[in-house]
Design an enzyme around this catalytic site. Sequence first.
Site, PDB file in Angstrom:
ATOM      1  N   GLY A  91      40.707  35.217 -24.672  1.00 26.90           N
ATOM      2  CA  GLY A  91      39.877  34.510 -23.705  1.00 26.90           C
ATOM      3  C   GLY A  91      40.529  34.490 -22.341  1.00 26.90           C
ATOM      4  O   GLY A  91      41.360  35.339 -22.017  1.00 26.90           O
ATOM      5  N   CYS A  92      40.162  33.528 -21.542  1.00 30.93           N
ATOM      6  CA  CYS A  92      40.657  33.438 -20.159  1.00 30.93           C
ATOM      7  C   CYS A  92      42.180  33.422 -20.117  1.00 30.93           C
ATOM      8  O   CYS A  92      42.826  32.610 -20.775  1.00 30.93           O
ATOM      9  CB  CYS A  92      40.094  32.182 -19.494  1.00 30.93           C
ATOM     10  SG  CYS A  92      40.703  31.945 -17.807  1.00 30.93           S
ATOM     11  N   PHE A  93      42.742  34.309 -19.310  1.00 30.24           N
ATOM     12  CA  PHE A  93      44.204  34.395 -19.274  1.00 30.24           C
ATOM     13  C   PHE A  93      44.862  33.208 -18.570  1.00 30.24           C
ATOM     14  O   PHE A  93      46.067  33.014 -18.693  1.00 30.24           O
ATOM     15  CB  PHE A  93      44.701  35.725 -18.689  1.00 30.24           C
ATOM     16  CG  PHE A  93      44.038  36.222 -17.425  1.00 30.24           C
ATOM     17  CD1 PHE A  93      43.540  35.375 -16.460  1.00 30.24           C
ATOM     18  CD2 PHE A  93      43.926  37.601 -17.212  1.00 30.24           C
ATOM     19  CE1 PHE A  93      42.959  35.857 -15.295  1.00 30.24           C
ATOM     20  CE2 PHE A  93      43.348  38.103 -16.049  1.00 30.24           C
ATOM     21  CZ  PHE A  93      42.864  37.222 -15.088  1.00 30.24           C
TER      22      PHE A  93
END
EC number: 1.8.4.11
Length: 200
Positions: free
Chosen positions: A28-30
């Site tokens: 997912g979002c880093f």
Amino acid sequence: MTPSSFPDPAVDLPAGDPAERTAVLAGGCFWCTEAVFKELAGVRDVRPGYAGGTADTADYRTVCSGTTGHAEAIAITYDPARTSFGMLLKVFFSVAHDPTQLNRQGNDRGPQYRSAVFYADEDERRVAEAYIGQLDAAGVFDAPIATTLEPLEAFYEAEDYHFDYAARNPFQPYIVHISAPKVDKLRRAYPERLKSGSDA
């Protein structure tokens, strides 16, 4: 499903050889995954970036289209004498993201948010495959694990403003509601694996 129900890896890489390794994981979002792994003892550096696509489209705006083949990923440089690839996977699966979600994490949707282990060699692939098998056997998830195992062709660092994003923007709503709870979960679940003051 709590981190305490996750087994330690039965198959792992040797400790301390070589002196430094890098693992590339996508969950997912880093911003979120970077914030989690920066807390772990033995982790020397965490860099957000893109894996799974080519250099010409490895930029945030284009990757967000979901058409480039990239995943938002992090490159974790770590000391194998202090932590292991298998233990990084344990944190990845138990705290950093939900590996049962296909091509999404929460409201972040698209293949760029897929769950993936980008293995650098056959040993990493073998350890990741074995650990997923352990999790399946232990029944820690109520749904199938969607994590893909993909060969690491290249890792492209993200734009500068993504680095340390959660630390630099603690009151940004996404960080408050999505990223910070993951870090809190890590601190509660694995206090013995956190960096001390001398590691920070």
